[in-house]
Design a protein around this motif. Structure first.
Motif, PDB file in Angstrom:
ATOM      1  N   ALA A   1       0.863  -1.190   0.000  1.00  0.00           N
ATOM      2  CA  ALA A   1       0.000   0.000   0.000  1.00  0.00           C
ATOM      3  C   ALA A   1       0.894   1.234   0.000  1.00  0.00           C
ATOM      4  N   LEU A   2       0.733   2.087  -1.007  1.00  0.00           N
ATOM      5  CA  LEU A   2       1.550   3.299  -1.137  1.00  0.00           C
ATOM      6  C   LEU A   2       0.670   4.529  -0.993  1.00  0.00           C
ATOM      7  N   PHE A   3       1.247   5.594  -0.498  1.00  0.00           N
ATOM      8  CA  PHE A   3       0.525   6.864  -0.346  1.00  0.00           C
ATOM      9  C   PHE A   3      -0.823   6.643   0.353  1.00  0.00           C
TER      10      PHE A   3
ATOM     11  N   ASP B   1      10.557  -0.502   4.012  1.00  0.00           N
ATOM     12  CA  ASP B   1      10.100   0.886   3.897  1.00  0.00           C
ATOM     13  C   ASP B   1      11.111   1.821   4.566  1.00  0.00           C
ATOM     14  N   VAL B   2      11.701   2.703   3.778  1.00  0.00           N
ATOM     15  CA  VAL B   2      12.735   3.617   4.280  1.00  0.00           C
ATOM     16  C   VAL B   2      12.171   4.580   5.329  1.00  0.00           C
ATOM     17  N   SER B   3      10.864   4.903   5.215  1.00  0.00           N
ATOM     18  CA  SER B   3      10.269   5.874   6.152  1.00  0.00           C
ATOM     19  C   SER B   3      10.258   5.357   7.591  1.00  0.00           C
ATOM     20  N   ASN B   4      10.502   4.044   7.789  1.00  0.00           N
ATOM     21  CA  ASN B   4      10.623   3.504   9.151  1.00  0.00           C
ATOM     22  C   ASN B   4      11.962   3.892   9.775  1.00  0.00           C
ATOM     23  N   VAL B   5      12.908   4.299   8.918  1.00  0.00           N
ATOM     24  CA  VAL B   5      14.264   4.618   9.387  1.00  0.00           C
ATOM     25  C   VAL B   5      14.532   6.120   9.360  1.00  0.00           C
ATOM     26  N   ARG B   6      14.087   6.768   8.281  1.00  0.00           N
ATOM     27  CA  ARG B   6      14.296   8.223   8.170  1.00  0.00           C
ATOM     28  C   ARG B   6      13.123   8.846   7.423  1.00  0.00           C
ATOM     29  N   GLN B   7      13.075  10.164   7.465  1.00  0.00           N
ATOM     30  CA  GLN B   7      11.963  10.863   6.827  1.00  0.00           C
ATOM     31  C   GLN B   7      12.087  10.808   5.305  1.00  0.00           C
ATOM     32  N   VAL B   8      10.958  10.572   4.656  1.00  0.00           N
ATOM     33  CA  VAL B   8      10.895  10.524   3.187  1.00  0.00           C
ATOM     34  C   VAL B   8       9.927  11.622   2.754  1.00  0.00           C
ATOM     35  N   PRO B   9      10.242  12.383   1.691  1.00  0.00           N
ATOM     36  CA  PRO B   9       9.314  13.439   1.248  1.00  0.00           C
ATOM     37  C   PRO B   9       7.908  12.896   0.964  1.00  0.00           C
ATOM     38  N   ASP B  10       6.886  13.730   1.164  1.00  0.00           N
ATOM     39  CA  ASP B  10       5.489  13.302   1.012  1.00  0.00           C
ATOM     40  C   ASP B  10       5.163  12.760  -0.372  1.00  0.00           C
ATOM     41  N   HIS B  11       5.849  13.268  -1.406  1.00  0.00           N
ATOM     42  CA  HIS B  11       5.521  12.855  -2.768  1.00  0.00           C
ATOM     43  C   HIS B  11       6.259  11.569  -3.175  1.00  0.00           C
ATOM     44  N   GLN B  12       6.928  10.950  -2.189  1.00  0.00           N
ATOM     45  CA  GLN B  12       7.812   9.824  -2.490  1.00  0.00           C
ATOM     46  C   GLN B  12       7.554   8.645  -1.557  1.00  0.00           C
TER      47      GLN B  12
END
Length: 202
Positions: free
Chosen positions: A10-12, A26-37
């Motif tokens: 599931a994305l976005f 999922d990289v966002s579990n480790v660091r912040q990822v831009p909203d459009h990505q």
């Protein structure tokens, strides 16, 4: 050969989904990822898969759009020796048309030398880059699906500690599906579940 496990991701917030192996975290579990990505990585192999939603670029022709984005990525990452290995023609994607406006996809495979994070040019790795540009014209959006596959890891790169320096072993050797197949599947299974993601005016 080990059997690779896949999941529909599931994305976005679930508005989009795509199928690719579970080994991509999922990289966002480790660091912040831009909203459009949305960004996913296999840390053991330093392979990554990134899905981005960008404003539609009307001045870029469909036929060369994936190549244009590849060169843009090379510039952004201060890459050296960026070469295009192969590109495909424009293919219509009936499942992604919005209203009566068709969507199209082009893909390109390139190779470039890029450094990790803030490391300098002396630590560049040779990386194969797969780019698909899904042009959702009905909602004025360019979707970019980019896969990175290291070909040669520089001993000075921070990747060398996790993956090892030298020639990166093809995925097949470690019982994994090759990155080209991961990329193809992520692109072909790409599905929009909620078009409201692209704006309330739709």
């Amino acid at each position: 050969m080990a059997q690779e496990k896949y999941s529909q991701r599931a994305l976005f917030g679930g508005a989009i989904s795509s199928l690719f192996p579970d080994r991509f975290q999922d990289v966002s579990n480790v660091r912040q990822v831009p909203d459009h990505q949305e960004a996913f990585v296999d840390p053991a192999r330093d392979e990554s898969l990134i899905i981005e939603l960008l404003d539609f670029k009307p001045d870029v022709a469909d036929s060369g759009s994936a190549t244009w984005f590849l060169q843009d990525l090379a510039t952004e990452q201060d890459a050296e020796g960026s070469v295009v290995i192969e590109q495909t023609g424009v293919v219509e994607v009936p499942g992604l048309s919005y209203g009566n406006v068709p969507s199209v996809v082009t893909t390109v495979v390139g190779q470039m030398a890029i450094s990790k994070g803030r490391q300098g040019r002396e630590a560049q790795n040779t990386v194969r880059v797969y780019v698909a540009n899904l042009r959702l014209k009905g909602v004025s959006t360019d979707v970019l699906i980019t896969a990175y596959e290291p070909i040669h890891i520089n001993p000075l790169s921070e990747s060398a500690t996790a993956v090892g320096a030298g020639l990166a072993a093809p995925a097949l050797q470690s019982g994994h599906v090759p990155m080209l197949e991961v990329f193809r599947l992520a692109v072909s299974s790409f599905k929009i579940n909620d078009w409201n993601l692209f704006g309330s005016g739709l």
